[in-house]
Design an enzyme around this catalytic site. Structure first.
Site, mmCIF file in Angstrom:
data_model
loop_
_atom_site.group_PDB
_atom_site.id
_atom_site.type_symbol
_atom_site.label_atom_id
_atom_site.label_comp_id
_atom_site.label_asym_id
_atom_site.label_seq_id
_atom_site.Cartn_x
_atom_site.Cartn_y
_atom_site.Cartn_z
ATOM 1 N N GLY A 9 0.869 -1.180 0.000
ATOM 2 C CA GLY A 9 0.000 0.000 0.000
ATOM 3 C C GLY A 9 0.902 1.225 0.000
ATOM 4 O O GLY A 9 1.703 1.409 0.917
ATOM 5 N N GLY A 10 0.788 1.990 -1.059
ATOM 6 C CA GLY A 10 1.685 3.164 -1.204
ATOM 7 C C GLY A 10 0.913 4.466 -1.228
ATOM 8 O O GLY A 10 1.284 5.399 -1.928
ATOM 9 N N GLN B 141 -1.293 7.401 1.319
ATOM 10 C CA GLN B 141 -0.858 8.487 2.206
ATOM 11 C C GLN B 141 0.139 8.001 3.255
ATOM 12 O O GLN B 141 1.197 8.597 3.431
ATOM 13 C CB GLN B 141 -2.081 9.097 2.916
ATOM 14 C CG GLN B 141 -3.043 9.797 1.993
ATOM 15 C CD GLN B 141 -2.542 11.191 1.634
ATOM 16 O OE1 GLN B 141 -1.409 11.384 1.226
ATOM 17 N NE2 GLN B 141 -3.399 12.170 1.808
ATOM 18 N N ILE B 142 -0.225 6.939 3.980
ATOM 19 C CA ILE B 142 0.696 6.443 5.011
ATOM 20 C C ILE B 142 1.904 5.799 4.336
ATOM 21 O O ILE B 142 3.050 6.025 4.737
ATOM 22 C CB ILE B 142 0.017 5.433 5.964
ATOM 23 C CG1 ILE B 142 -1.206 6.071 6.641
ATOM 24 C CG2 ILE B 142 1.004 4.954 7.036
ATOM 25 C CD1 ILE B 142 -1.969 5.147 7.571
ATOM 26 N N GLY B 143 1.651 5.000 3.277
ATOM 27 C CA GLY B 143 2.746 4.302 2.594
ATOM 28 C C GLY B 143 3.835 5.257 2.124
ATOM 29 O O GLY B 143 5.027 4.999 2.300
ATOM 30 N N ARG C 294 -14.289 2.847 12.140
ATOM 31 C CA ARG C 294 -13.287 1.944 11.547
ATOM 32 C C ARG C 294 -13.914 0.627 11.116
ATOM 33 O O ARG C 294 -13.488 0.013 10.149
ATOM 34 C CB ARG C 294 -12.151 1.710 12.552
ATOM 35 C CG ARG C 294 -11.360 2.974 12.860
ATOM 36 C CD ARG C 294 -10.326 2.741 13.954
ATOM 37 N NE ARG C 294 -9.527 3.919 14.249
ATOM 38 C CZ ARG C 294 -9.835 4.824 15.171
ATOM 39 N NH1 ARG C 294 -10.925 4.704 15.890
ATOM 40 N NH2 ARG C 294 -9.037 5.858 15.385
ATOM 41 N N ARG D 79 -0.712 10.209 20.713
ATOM 42 C CA ARG D 79 -1.728 11.266 20.711
ATOM 43 C C ARG D 79 -1.989 11.751 22.138
ATOM 44 O O ARG D 79 -2.096 12.950 22.399
ATOM 45 C CB ARG D 79 -3.022 10.736 20.073
ATOM 46 C CG ARG D 79 -2.887 10.615 18.577
ATOM 47 C CD ARG D 79 -4.073 9.908 17.927
ATOM 48 N NE ARG D 79 -4.043 10.106 16.484
ATOM 49 C CZ ARG D 79 -4.692 9.349 15.603
ATOM 50 N NH1 ARG D 79 -5.418 8.321 16.026
ATOM 51 N NH2 ARG D 79 -4.610 9.616 14.320
ATOM 52 N N HIS E 130 -8.201 -0.542 18.993
ATOM 53 C CA HIS E 130 -8.013 0.747 18.316
ATOM 54 C C HIS E 130 -9.375 1.275 17.894
ATOM 55 O O HIS E 130 -9.732 1.296 16.743
ATOM 56 C CB HIS E 130 -7.103 0.546 17.103
ATOM 57 C CG HIS E 130 -6.786 1.826 16.395
ATOM 58 N ND1 HIS E 130 -6.226 2.902 17.019
ATOM 59 C CD2 HIS E 130 -6.948 2.202 15.099
ATOM 60 C CE1 HIS E 130 -6.054 3.878 16.152
ATOM 61 N NE2 HIS E 130 -6.496 3.479 14.978
HETATM 62 P P1 A3D Z 1 -4.724 5.418 1.206
HETATM 63 O O1 A3D Z 1 -4.003 6.694 0.986
HETATM 64 O O2 A3D Z 1 -6.041 5.223 0.530
HETATM 65 O O3 A3D Z 1 -3.730 4.211 0.811
HETATM 66 C C1 A3D Z 1 -4.148 2.885 0.758
HETATM 67 C C2 A3D Z 1 -3.448 2.247 -0.428
HETATM 68 O O4 A3D Z 1 -3.767 0.849 -0.422
HETATM 69 C C3 A3D Z 1 -3.870 2.815 -1.784
HETATM 70 O O5 A3D Z 1 -2.747 3.322 -2.471
HETATM 71 C C4 A3D Z 1 -4.493 1.618 -2.480
HETATM 72 O O6 A3D Z 1 -4.269 1.601 -3.889
HETATM 73 C C5 A3D Z 1 -3.780 0.467 -1.793
HETATM 74 N N1 A3D Z 1 -4.440 -0.828 -1.981
HETATM 75 C C6 A3D Z 1 -5.760 -1.083 -2.137
HETATM 76 N N2 A3D Z 1 -5.944 -2.394 -2.332
HETATM 77 C C7 A3D Z 1 -4.723 -2.980 -2.295
HETATM 78 C C8 A3D Z 1 -4.276 -4.312 -2.440
HETATM 79 N N3 A3D Z 1 -5.131 -5.327 -2.656
HETATM 80 N N4 A3D Z 1 -2.954 -4.542 -2.350
HETATM 81 C C9 A3D Z 1 -2.097 -3.547 -2.128
HETATM 82 N N5 A3D Z 1 -2.461 -2.272 -1.985
HETATM 83 C C10 A3D Z 1 -3.763 -1.987 -2.076
HETATM 84 O O7 A3D Z 1 -4.982 5.181 2.778
HETATM 85 P P2 A3D Z 1 -4.032 5.575 4.004
HETATM 86 O O8 A3D Z 1 -2.619 5.299 3.651
HETATM 87 O O9 A3D Z 1 -4.422 6.918 4.507
HETATM 88 O O10 A3D Z 1 -4.542 4.515 5.096
HETATM 89 C C11 A3D Z 1 -4.306 3.130 4.914
HETATM 90 C C12 A3D Z 1 -5.031 2.296 5.953
HETATM 91 O O11 A3D Z 1 -4.518 2.596 7.259
HETATM 92 C C13 A3D Z 1 -6.547 2.555 6.043
HETATM 93 O O12 A3D Z 1 -7.219 1.314 6.221
HETATM 94 C C14 A3D Z 1 -6.684 3.405 7.297
HETATM 95 O O13 A3D Z 1 -7.954 3.283 7.906
HETATM 96 C C15 A3D Z 1 -5.595 2.809 8.161
HETATM 97 N N6 A3D Z 1 -5.131 3.648 9.275
HETATM 98 C C16 A3D Z 1 -4.854 3.018 10.441
HETATM 99 C C17 A3D Z 1 -4.396 3.734 11.532
HETATM 100 C C18 A3D Z 1 -4.094 3.031 12.807
HETATM 101 O O14 A3D Z 1 -3.690 3.648 13.771
HETATM 102 C C19 A3D Z 1 -4.294 1.594 12.904
HETATM 103 C C20 A3D Z 1 -4.219 5.124 11.425
HETATM 104 C C21 A3D Z 1 -4.513 5.742 10.229
HETATM 105 C C22 A3D Z 1 -4.972 4.991 9.128
#
Ligand code: A3D
Length: 311
Positions: free
Chosen positions: A10-11, A13-15, A91, A154, A178
């Site tokens: 996953g690349g 926002q967080i990635g 969530r 936080r 969480h």
């Molecule tokens: P986002 O920027 O949408 O990135 C997610 C990435 O996952 C996208 O680039 C997608 O293309 C990719 N993706 C979708 N399907 C697949 C797949 N099958 N294989 C590989 N990659 C795929 O989201 P984000 O980076 O902001 O957040 C990612 C996740 O983290 C979400 O589920 C959030 O809810 C979660 N999150 C968790 C926390 C915790 O503290 C646990 C905090 C913030 C976000």
């Protein structure tokens, strides 16, 4: 010494921020994996990061890919694959979509990086880390969820903001799931060793605890589309660094409990020692009756979401 390899599944926002932080800390070479539709995006991010390196001189290689074989031999895998929350969603609303994604990710990680230490970030976190563990069959010490590090961070940030004292000197821990039932252990929070209960009124402390519980949602509302990414990325990088450098840091993480704190068979936020053995130990201590009741309550919430995975 051979360079470590870190794969980010996953690349988004967080990635992207994980890649930046891992490179800046020179944790190892970084591979950013995403689905074919997003291949250009992760290749572009990787190239941009390669061009950032001359400015602070980190000698690691960052690549983007949609080919799972490129994660082969990874030491650490950090999973953010899935969709984030939109305003009005909790969530748990993400479960259906993200569970399907997590099953696919787990089988590919099992095939291509069977020896990696895996940090799950995708939400709903407690169910996603459970699903990864079930589907991959990885040993329990090699699978962990990132949540408590962020939730505790936080809480620390809010206490520093309230007192005006250095965030560096604030320690506290948030246990449990969480979600809004997470358990800030305010009794043990200190600023430079001084109990916060001596510095902040009970009423304000209660407000800070409440704000901590919904801190993710506060950011989701402000963004209007998507969820927090800087602090979640940094929290996971701390965990990865502790593993790769065998630091044995004690970080609240979603670890598989087998009796600790009265929890059996579920991943839930507990103080965990992370070193070269992965999650080497859960540090158990006696909770007050009220804290244990709150932990039991959060466990019920985790059990409900995990139950919905059908795993
Ligand atoms: P986002 O920027 O949408 O990135 C997610 C990435 O996952 C996208 O680039 C997608 O293309 C990719 N993706 C979708 N399907 C697949 C797949 N099958 N294989 C590989 N990659 C795929 O989201 P984000 O980076 O902001 O957040 C990612 C996740 O983290 C979400 O589920 C959030 O809810 C979660 N999150 C968790 C926390 C915790 O503290 C646990 C905090 C913030 C976000």
């Amino acid at each position: 010494m051979a360079k470590h390899k870190i794969a980010l599944i996953g690349g988004g926002q967080i990635g992207g921020n994980l890649a930046l932080l891992a490179a800046q800390k020179e944790l190892g070479d970084v591979v950013i994996f995403d689905i074919p539709k997003a291949e250009g995006m992760v290749k572009g991010k990787a190239l941009d990061l390669m061009q950032l390196r001359p400015h602070d001189g980190h000698d690691v290689t960052i690549t983007g890919t949609s080919d799972y074989s490129d994660i082969s031999g990874s030491d650490v895998i950090i999973i953010t694959a899935g969709i984030p929350r939109k305003p009005g969603m909790d969530r748990e609303d993400l479960l259906g979509i993200n569970l399907g994604i997590m099953k696919d990710v787990a089988s590919n990680v099992k095939q291509y990086a069977p020896d990696a230490f895996v940090i799950v970030i995708s939400n709903p976190l407690d169910a996603m880390v459970y699903a990864f563990h079930k589907v991959s069959g990885f040993a329990k010490n090699k699978v962990v969820g990132m949540a408590g590090a962020l939730d505790s961070g936080r809480f620390r940030a809010f206490i520093a903001m309230e007192t005006g004292y250095s965030v560096q000197d604030v320690t506290c821990m948030v246990l449990g799931g969480h979600g809004d039932t997470m358990v800030p252990i305010t009794r043990l929070a200190t600023v430079g060793g001084v109990p916060v209960t001596a510095l902040i009124s009970p009423e304000r402390l209660k407000e800070i605890e409440d704000r901590t519980r919904v801190a993710g949602g506060e950011i989701v509302k402000l963004f209007g589309n998507g969820s927090a990414f800087y602090a979640p990325a940094q929290s996971a990088i701390e965990m990865a660094e502790s593993y790769l450098r065998d630091k044995k840091r004690v970080i609240p993480c979603a670890s598989l409990c087998e009796g600790e704190f009265g929890v059996d068979g579920y991943f839930i936020g507990v103080p965990s020692v992370i070193g070269s053995g992965g999650v080497e130990k859960v540090l158990e201590f006696t909770l007050t009756d009220d804290e244990q009741a709150e932990l039991n309550n959060t466990l019920d919430a985790v059990k409900k979401t995990v139950g919905e995975t059908g795993l």
